[in-house]
Design an enzyme around this catalytic site. Structure first.
Site, short mmCIF file in Angstrom:
data_model
loop_
_atom_site.label_atom_id
_atom_site.label_comp_id
_atom_site.label_asym_id
_atom_site.label_seq_id
_atom_site.Cartn_x
_atom_site.Cartn_y
_atom_site.Cartn_z
N TYR A 119 12.70 -9.43 7.74
CA TYR A 119 12.74 -10.78 7.42
C TYR A 119 12.63 -10.69 5.81
O TYR A 119 12.17 -11.82 5.31
CB TYR A 119 11.23 -11.40 7.95
CG TYR A 119 11.73 -11.93 9.36
CD1 TYR A 119 12.50 -12.70 10.08
CD2 TYR A 119 10.50 -11.43 10.20
CE1 TYR A 119 12.37 -12.92 11.41
CE2 TYR A 119 10.47 -12.10 11.60
CZ TYR A 119 11.48 -12.95 12.18
OH TYR A 119 11.27 -13.22 13.35
N LYS A 170 10.19 -12.01 21.11
CA LYS A 170 9.16 -12.13 20.06
C LYS A 170 7.85 -11.88 21.12
O LYS A 170 7.73 -12.38 22.35
CB LYS A 170 9.04 -13.38 19.34
CG LYS A 170 10.33 -13.33 18.44
CD LYS A 170 10.12 -14.72 17.54
CE LYS A 170 11.23 -14.70 16.56
NZ LYS A 170 11.49 -15.79 15.92
N GLU A 214 19.94 -5.22 10.66
CA GLU A 214 18.73 -5.24 11.61
C GLU A 214 18.81 -4.21 12.63
O GLU A 214 17.85 -3.80 12.72
CB GLU A 214 18.75 -6.59 12.30
CG GLU A 214 18.62 -7.62 11.30
CD GLU A 214 18.79 -9.28 11.79
OE1 GLU A 214 18.81 -9.36 12.95
OE2 GLU A 214 18.45 -10.10 10.91
N ASN A 250 9.26 -19.02 18.74
CA ASN A 250 10.17 -19.66 19.51
C ASN A 250 11.05 -18.78 20.38
O ASN A 250 12.24 -18.57 20.59
CB ASN A 250 11.20 -20.13 18.47
CG ASN A 250 11.62 -19.23 17.35
OD1 ASN A 250 11.10 -18.00 17.57
ND2 ASN A 250 12.22 -19.81 16.29
N HIS A 254 14.80 -13.88 18.75
CA HIS A 254 15.33 -13.54 17.29
C HIS A 254 16.68 -13.22 17.80
O HIS A 254 16.97 -12.32 18.88
CB HIS A 254 14.58 -12.66 16.42
CG HIS A 254 15.67 -12.13 15.31
ND1 HIS A 254 15.80 -12.91 14.15
CD2 HIS A 254 16.55 -11.04 15.29
CE1 HIS A 254 16.58 -12.27 13.45
NE2 HIS A 254 17.02 -11.20 13.94
P1 DAT Z 1 16.21 -18.41 13.35
O1 DAT Z 1 15.08 -17.43 13.93
O2 DAT Z 1 16.60 -19.55 14.21
O3 DAT Z 1 17.38 -17.51 12.87
P2 DAT Z 1 14.88 -18.36 10.66
O4 DAT Z 1 15.73 -17.15 10.44
O5 DAT Z 1 15.56 -19.62 9.64
O6 DAT Z 1 15.44 -19.03 12.12
O7 DAT Z 1 13.66 -18.28 10.36
C1 DAT Z 1 12.99 -17.11 11.10
C2 DAT Z 1 11.74 -17.32 11.72
O8 DAT Z 1 10.70 -17.93 10.91
C3 DAT Z 1 12.08 -18.53 12.96
O9 DAT Z 1 12.40 -18.00 14.05
C4 DAT Z 1 10.59 -18.97 13.05
C5 DAT Z 1 10.05 -19.11 11.67
N1 DAT Z 1 10.39 -20.26 10.70
C6 DAT Z 1 11.61 -20.36 10.03
N2 DAT Z 1 11.43 -21.80 9.34
C7 DAT Z 1 10.17 -22.22 9.74
C8 DAT Z 1 9.32 -23.30 9.22
N3 DAT Z 1 9.89 -24.13 8.41
N4 DAT Z 1 8.19 -23.53 9.50
C9 DAT Z 1 7.71 -22.51 10.32
N5 DAT Z 1 8.09 -21.35 10.64
C10 DAT Z 1 9.30 -21.09 10.40
MG MG Z 2 17.29 -15.96 11.46
#
Ligand code: DAT
Ligand code: MG
Length: 149
Positions: A59, A19, A140, A126, A129
């Protein structure tokens, strides 16, 4: 019927993104190093600038959530390194290398746990992805690399 020991042996692909926070911090090489050191093969690597349309597809499952707009703003804040990695159980394996979503509590030894930390932003920055299932991976990969065979 597939024997249990054969159930996890098919080579698969996953979509990995370094990212904008990872690219800006110069961690692309370190993250590629970890992917390769684990034994996965790189099938595609390209520095890309995302667009709102591409991110809305990528997303899809998060559209409308409170963090969606900040997430898109963050993902548009700089280039992203898009990677397709290949190998036996790479989807699960890369999620394990990446660590849990919140980098502050992600386990040491993982990419997020070793290299990331949360600071007061509305979205979790973070670093990476990784696709979370075979269905998401093929969806994707076709979004980011429509021409990849
Ligand atoms: P991951 O990237 O671990 O698969 P995800 O698909 O649930 O996690 O979410 C996609 C991204 O969105 C994640 O990397 C960071 C952001 N995100 C997810 N949950 C969040 C939250 N509760 N508050 C802020 N950002 C969040
Ligand atoms: Mg995810």
């Amino acid at each position: 019927m597939t024997a249990p020991e054969e159930a996890h042996t098919s080579t698969e692909r996953t979509l990995i993104l370094v990212k904008p926070d990872g690219v800006k911090r110069g961690l692309s090489g370190e993250i590629l190093r970890r992917i390769e050191a684990k034994g996965y093969t790189l099938a595609a690597v390209e520095l890309r600038t995302a667009t709102s349309d591409l991110l809305a597809q990528h997303y899809e499952e998060h559209v409308g959530k409170p963090f969606y707009e900040p997430l898109v703003e963050f993902m548009l804040s700089g280039p992203t390194l898009a990677i397709v990695a290949e190998g036996d159980r790479v989807i699960e394996g890369f999620r394990s290398l990446a660590g849990t979503t919140d980098p502050t509590s992600a386990a040491p030894g993982t990419i997020r746990g070793d290299l990331g930390r949360q600071w007061p932003t509305k979205v979790l920055q973070n670093l990476v992805h990784g696709s979370d299932s075979t269905e998401s991976a093929s969806r994707e990969i076709s979004i980011w690399f429509p021409g990849l065979s």
